[in-house]
Design a protein around this motif. Sequence first.
Motif, PDB file in Angstrom:
ATOM      1  N   MET A 117       0.816  -1.110   0.524  1.00 16.67           N
ATOM      2  CA  MET A 117      -0.075   0.475   0.088  1.00 16.67           C
ATOM      3  C   MET A 117       1.604   0.962   0.116  1.00 16.67           C
ATOM      4  N   LYS A 118       0.356   2.509  -0.468  1.00 12.11           N
ATOM      5  CA  LYS A 118       0.997   3.314  -1.152  1.00 12.11           C
ATOM      6  C   LYS A 118       0.697   4.671  -0.036  1.00 12.11           C
ATOM      7  N   VAL A 119       0.996   5.726   0.648  1.00  9.74           N
ATOM      8  CA  VAL A 119       0.141   6.758   0.904  1.00  9.74           C
ATOM      9  C   VAL A 119       1.347   8.013   0.642  1.00  9.74           C
ATOM     10  N   SER A 120       0.258   8.859   0.464  1.00 14.33           N
ATOM     11  CA  SER A 120       1.492   9.988   0.244  1.00 14.33           C
ATOM     12  C   SER A 120       0.832  11.447   1.599  1.00 14.33           C
ATOM     13  N   CYS A 121       2.156  12.270   1.833  1.00 20.25           N
ATOM     14  CA  CYS A 121       1.442  13.381   2.625  1.00 20.25           C
ATOM     15  C   CYS A 121       1.968  14.574   2.439  1.00 20.25           C
ATOM     16  N   PHE A 122       1.046  15.167   2.329  1.00 21.05           N
ATOM     17  CA  PHE A 122       1.827  16.755   1.945  1.00 21.05           C
ATOM     18  C   PHE A 122       2.710  17.280   3.972  1.00 21.05           C
ATOM     19  N   ASN A 123       3.829  17.757   3.292  1.00 16.55           N
ATOM     20  CA  ASN A 123       4.435  18.342   4.420  1.00 16.55           C
ATOM     21  C   ASN A 123       4.528  18.966   5.684  1.00 16.55           C
ATOM     22  N   ALA A 124       2.349  19.808   5.475  1.00 20.02           N
ATOM     23  CA  ALA A 124       2.255  20.707   6.509  1.00 20.02           C
ATOM     24  C   ALA A 124       1.122  19.614   7.274  1.00 20.02           C
ATOM     25  N   ASN A 125       0.491  18.520   6.501  1.00 20.18           N
ATOM     26  CA  ASN A 125      -0.359  18.010   6.965  1.00 20.18           C
ATOM     27  C   ASN A 125       0.136  16.600   8.372  1.00 20.18           C
ATOM     28  N   SER A 126       0.668  18.143   9.488  1.00 22.28           N
ATOM     29  CA  SER A 126       1.861  17.028  10.623  1.00 22.28           C
ATOM     30  C   SER A 126       0.239  16.068  11.122  1.00 22.28           C
ATOM     31  N   ALA A 127      -1.178  15.799  11.222  1.00 21.37           N
ATOM     32  CA  ALA A 127      -1.816  14.579  11.234  1.00 21.37           C
ATOM     33  C   ALA A 127      -1.124  13.551  10.681  1.00 21.37           C
ATOM     34  N   GLY A 128      -1.467  13.296   9.148  1.00 18.30           N
ATOM     35  CA  GLY A 128      -0.867  12.890   8.691  1.00 18.30           C
ATOM     36  C   GLY A 128       0.716  12.256   8.217  1.00 18.30           C
ATOM     37  N   LEU A 129       1.284  12.868   8.782  1.00 19.09           N
ATOM     38  CA  LEU A 129       3.020  12.783   8.725  1.00 19.09           C
ATOM     39  C   LEU A 129       3.043  11.909  10.132  1.00 19.09           C
ATOM     40  N   LEU A 130       2.061  11.956  11.347  1.00 21.84           N
ATOM     41  CA  LEU A 130       2.507  11.287  12.429  1.00 21.84           C
ATOM     42  C   LEU A 130       1.544  10.264  12.693  1.00 21.84           C
ATOM     43  N   LEU A 131       0.418  10.072  11.882  1.00 17.25           N
ATOM     44  CA  LEU A 131      -0.406   9.008  11.581  1.00 17.25           C
ATOM     45  C   LEU A 131       0.056   7.246  10.754  1.00 17.25           C
ATOM     46  N   TYR A 132       1.068   7.799   9.782  1.00 15.89           N
ATOM     47  CA  TYR A 132       1.691   6.827   8.686  1.00 15.89           C
ATOM     48  C   TYR A 132       2.763   5.834   9.195  1.00 15.89           C
ATOM     49  N   PRO A 133       3.180   6.964   9.992  1.00 11.20           N
ATOM     50  CA  PRO A 133       4.512   5.171   9.803  1.00 11.20           C
ATOM     51  C   PRO A 133       4.090   4.972  11.147  1.00 11.20           C
ATOM     52  N   LYS A 134       3.209   5.708  12.650  1.00 18.20           N
ATOM     53  CA  LYS A 134       2.326   4.474  13.116  1.00 18.20           C
ATOM     54  C   LYS A 134       1.496   3.533  13.179  1.00 18.20           C
ATOM     55  N   LEU A 135       1.499   3.482  11.795  1.00 17.10           N
ATOM     56  CA  LEU A 135       0.643   2.423  11.760  1.00 17.10           C
ATOM     57  C   LEU A 135       1.620   1.285  10.769  1.00 17.10           C
ATOM     58  N   GLY A 136       2.564   1.798  10.144  1.00 16.06           N
ATOM     59  CA  GLY A 136       4.121   0.150   9.398  1.00 16.06           C
ATOM     60  C   GLY A 136       4.138   1.525   8.977  1.00 16.06           C
ATOM     61  N   TYR A 137       4.371   2.158   8.126  1.00 15.10           N
ATOM     62  CA  TYR A 137       4.144   2.875   6.904  1.00 15.10           C
ATOM     63  C   TYR A 137       6.133   3.348   6.979  1.00 15.10           C
ATOM     64  N   LEU A 138       6.638   3.161   6.045  1.00 20.20           N
ATOM     65  CA  LEU A 138       8.239   3.497   5.939  1.00 20.20           C
ATOM     66  C   LEU A 138       7.925   4.795   4.675  1.00 20.20           C
TER      67      LEU A 138
END
Length: 168
Positions: A117-138
């Motif tokens: 699975m691929k996900v992308s997140c803009f640098n200003a989206n702190s909620a997303g930047l914090l979420l994805y690594p917590k869910l195992g995304y690298l």
Amino acid sequence: MTHPSTLSHRPATATDLPTIVTFPQDANELFFAYPKANWPLSVGQLAASMAERRDSTVVVSEGRVAGFANFYQWQHGDFCALGNLMVAPWARGQGVAHYLVAVMERLAREHYKATRMKVSCFNANSAGLLLYPKLGYLLDGIVERRDPQGARVALVQFGKALKAETAA
């Protein structure tokens, strides 16, 4: 935090659209979830997005639509790319995004035999930047994009290997 057992999901329908378009609270939130859309998000824009995407899904909490996501890319036997992830303002911080990402991972495996699975997140989206690594995304990479005002922004790309479902 809402207990995940109180959350359910189903395919998104046309009757969900008027609710979903209220999720982004400003132009920045809309840009994070749907960069090609114009503020404010309209039912027409969201319907057009759903028509060219796959597996548009809603999360339901306490009888209300609480989250939405779909795939904007899908390659059978390879990967799916998660898009349009939005959570209702009243449902934020209650595990809706965690639940929805897990649902979409399962759909990627079931519908497309995806192994990633691929996900992308803009640098200003702190909620997303914090979420994805917590869910195992690298971290896969960072690419330059432009925001609606033409300013340079970083699109942070993540990936996660999807393990095959094991029969219980």
